[in-house]
Design a protein around this motif. Sequence first.
Motif, mmCIF file in Angstrom:
data_model
loop_
_atom_site.group_PDB
_atom_site.id
_atom_site.type_symbol
_atom_site.label_atom_id
_atom_site.label_comp_id
_atom_site.label_asym_id
_atom_site.label_seq_id
_atom_site.Cartn_x
_atom_site.Cartn_y
_atom_site.Cartn_z
ATOM 1 N N ARG A 1 -27.016 -9.075 59.296
ATOM 2 C CA ARG A 1 -26.187 -8.661 60.430
ATOM 3 C C ARG A 1 -24.712 -8.921 60.152
ATOM 4 N N SER A 2 -24.413 -10.111 59.625
ATOM 5 C CA SER A 2 -23.021 -10.506 59.409
ATOM 6 C C SER A 2 -22.322 -9.632 58.377
ATOM 7 N N ASN A 3 -23.092 -9.038 57.469
ATOM 8 C CA ASN A 3 -22.499 -8.273 56.377
ATOM 9 C C ASN A 3 -22.736 -6.766 56.486
ATOM 10 N N GLY A 4 -23.172 -6.314 57.657
ATOM 11 C CA GLY A 4 -23.304 -4.887 57.890
ATOM 12 C C GLY A 4 -24.391 -4.207 57.086
ATOM 13 N N LEU A 5 -25.484 -4.919 56.796
ATOM 14 C CA LEU A 5 -26.565 -4.351 55.990
ATOM 15 C C LEU A 5 -27.724 -3.819 56.844
ATOM 16 N N MET A 6 -27.654 -4.021 58.153
ATOM 17 C CA MET A 6 -28.717 -3.498 59.013
ATOM 18 C C MET A 6 -28.628 -1.973 59.059
ATOM 19 N N ASN A 7 -29.769 -1.320 59.207
ATOM 20 C CA ASN A 7 -29.851 0.150 59.337
ATOM 21 C C ASN A 7 -29.336 0.882 58.103
ATOM 22 N N ARG A 8 -29.319 0.214 56.958
ATOM 23 C CA ARG A 8 -28.825 0.866 55.744
ATOM 24 C C ARG A 8 -29.943 1.028 54.721
ATOM 25 N N GLU A 9 -29.893 2.138 53.985
ATOM 26 C CA GLU A 9 -30.808 2.367 52.871
ATOM 27 C C GLU A 9 -29.984 2.964 51.739
ATOM 28 N N CYS A 10 -29.848 2.214 50.656
ATOM 29 C CA CYS A 10 -28.982 2.637 49.558
ATOM 30 C C CYS A 10 -29.309 1.830 48.315
ATOM 31 N N GLU A 11 -28.664 2.169 47.201
ATOM 32 C CA GLU A 11 -28.772 1.355 45.996
ATOM 33 C C GLU A 11 -28.000 0.058 46.199
ATOM 34 N N ILE A 12 -28.461 -0.996 45.544
ATOM 35 C CA ILE A 12 -27.765 -2.273 45.567
ATOM 36 C C ILE A 12 -27.795 -2.859 44.152
ATOM 37 N N ILE A 13 -26.712 -3.470 43.735
ATOM 38 C CA ILE A 13 -26.603 -4.030 42.392
ATOM 39 C C ILE A 13 -26.840 -5.538 42.442
ATOM 40 N N LEU A 14 -27.714 -6.037 41.583
ATOM 41 C CA LEU A 14 -27.948 -7.468 41.419
ATOM 42 C C LEU A 14 -27.307 -7.914 40.115
ATOM 43 N N LEU A 15 -26.424 -8.880 40.191
ATOM 44 C CA LEU A 15 -25.784 -9.431 38.999
ATOM 45 C C LEU A 15 -26.331 -10.823 38.740
ATOM 46 N N ASN A 16 -26.676 -11.107 37.473
ATOM 47 C CA ASN A 16 -27.061 -12.477 37.158
ATOM 48 C C ASN A 16 -25.807 -13.322 36.988
ATOM 49 N N GLU A 17 -25.965 -14.596 36.627
ATOM 50 C CA GLU A 17 -24.809 -15.476 36.548
ATOM 51 C C GLU A 17 -23.863 -15.114 35.411
ATOM 52 N N TYR A 18 -24.301 -14.246 34.502
ATOM 53 C CA TYR A 18 -23.443 -13.803 33.403
ATOM 54 C C TYR A 18 -22.822 -12.435 33.667
ATOM 55 N N GLY A 19 -23.087 -11.870 34.854
ATOM 56 C CA GLY A 19 -22.495 -10.601 35.222
ATOM 57 C C GLY A 19 -23.273 -9.381 34.791
ATOM 58 N N LYS A 20 -24.485 -9.557 34.212
ATOM 59 C CA LYS A 20 -25.289 -8.414 33.805
ATOM 60 C C LYS A 20 -25.922 -7.770 35.032
ATOM 61 N N PRO A 21 -25.827 -6.426 35.177
ATOM 62 C CA PRO A 21 -26.308 -5.770 36.401
ATOM 63 C C PRO A 21 -27.749 -5.265 36.316
ATOM 64 N N TRP A 22 -28.425 -5.279 37.442
ATOM 65 C CA TRP A 22 -29.718 -4.637 37.652
ATOM 66 C C TRP A 22 -29.620 -3.810 38.928
ATOM 67 N N THR A 23 -30.277 -2.669 38.945
ATOM 68 C CA THR A 23 -30.257 -1.807 40.129
ATOM 69 C C THR A 23 -31.531 -2.003 40.935
ATOM 70 N N ALA A 24 -31.366 -2.205 42.236
ATOM 71 C CA ALA A 24 -32.496 -2.265 43.159
ATOM 72 C C ALA A 24 -32.170 -1.344 44.329
ATOM 73 N N PHE A 25 -33.050 -1.330 45.329
ATOM 74 C CA PHE A 25 -32.841 -0.453 46.475
ATOM 75 C C PHE A 25 -32.931 -1.261 47.766
ATOM 76 N N LEU A 26 -31.952 -1.061 48.625
ATOM 77 C CA LEU A 26 -31.902 -1.726 49.918
ATOM 78 C C LEU A 26 -32.663 -0.877 50.930
ATOM 79 N N ARG A 27 -33.588 -1.497 51.633
ATOM 80 C CA ARG A 27 -34.407 -0.780 52.612
ATOM 81 C C ARG A 27 -34.341 -1.482 53.964
ATOM 82 N N TYR A 28 -34.577 -0.707 55.029
ATOM 83 C CA TYR A 28 -34.556 -1.246 56.390
ATOM 84 C C TYR A 28 -35.829 -0.837 57.126
ATOM 85 N N HIS A 29 -36.547 -1.845 57.666
ATOM 86 C CA HIS A 29 -37.766 -1.586 58.429
ATOM 87 C C HIS A 29 -37.374 -1.502 59.899
#
Length: 363
Positions: free
Chosen positions: A172-200
């Motif tokens: 709620r605080s970060n405006g992620l409710m009601n959203r469906e989109c790609e999201i990037i996960l970075l590890n502690e070294y900055g390497k990216p992985w792609t995931a998907f944000l979903r809302y039930h």
Amino acid sequence: MANASASSPINPHFFQPLLPGFQSHLNVPIAFYSKHLKGTTDEGNANAVVKLRSDASDLTWEVKMDGRSRRLTQGWQEFTTSHDLGVGDIVIFRHDGDLLFHVTTFGPSCCEIQYNDDVFQRSSDSDKETNQETREAVSPSDKSCFVARVTPSSLPSSLRKDALFLPRGFSRSNGLMNRECEIILLNEYGKPWTAFLRYHKTKGDVYLRRGWRNFCHENQRKANGLLTFKLVEAGTRPVLQLCLSMYTQDSSSSSTSQDRFLTLTLTHYNFKSSKLCLPATFLKLNGITSARKIILVDRYGIKRTTSLKPDNNYGRMRLGKGWREFCEANGVKAGESCKLELIEEEEEEEDTATHLLKFCTKV
């Protein structure tokens, strides 16, 4: 176990810091017991039952209290597990009468712990562990972080489902409710992985799919590990950065490993003079006093090679061109601080090492 007590005319309180071994029992302070509980229980009765409640759930936990030792015993471990309590956390008990206590939990930072609404499920004999847990673990003024616990792979957990549910307060605080989109996960070294944000929509849950399991696997994260994430971008494609924190660092780490980390505070003078230096002590501890170049790695994994030049006779060294762009990419402005990690990479063809200075997080 250290303890303290405080009281009001209506609802007396006491608090306890959680020390190693806290899961087996909790001592009620003798002063609190003598003033507020003595006479309400049989001191020779080891089976008195107190009830515990918290703002995190509508559940009530029944916990046995030994009147002779003033210890909370059977049922206490279930309460601590459900609230994901750990060593260094603090619990505050408010006595509401009739052996009913309201419990408020605080993290090691002395900030109240906020939980995902779906964490709490009554355990049964056939299911002693809850599903994937997440909780916010930051001060009330900073809602950009949360902590996720990786559940054992033998359970129908998020690793098997390839899903991670985010805390509702964080979403709620970060405006992620009601959203469906790609999201990037970075590890502690900055390497990216792609995931998907979903809302039930029915349950109001925000969660990650198709990418979370791969992130855990490739970063060698084990069951029951705690991961701290910080939302560093909240645009059309949000970015979550895995942070080094009290939840992710190895408690057995030596002081030598901690020497790799450096916190820099950027001043207006740094930007005005285009001058940023690495302290001599940091350079000496890591054996890079003779290095003449270093690679800056930002939160997206982009590398910038810059020079290292002696700045004075005391061993301090000045970064060359590229550090301003590095700070801009990481969102670090004048008056703010950032934590960096020095990484050494061996060259395959040459008997030399390349040094990388990687952005970890803003502090």
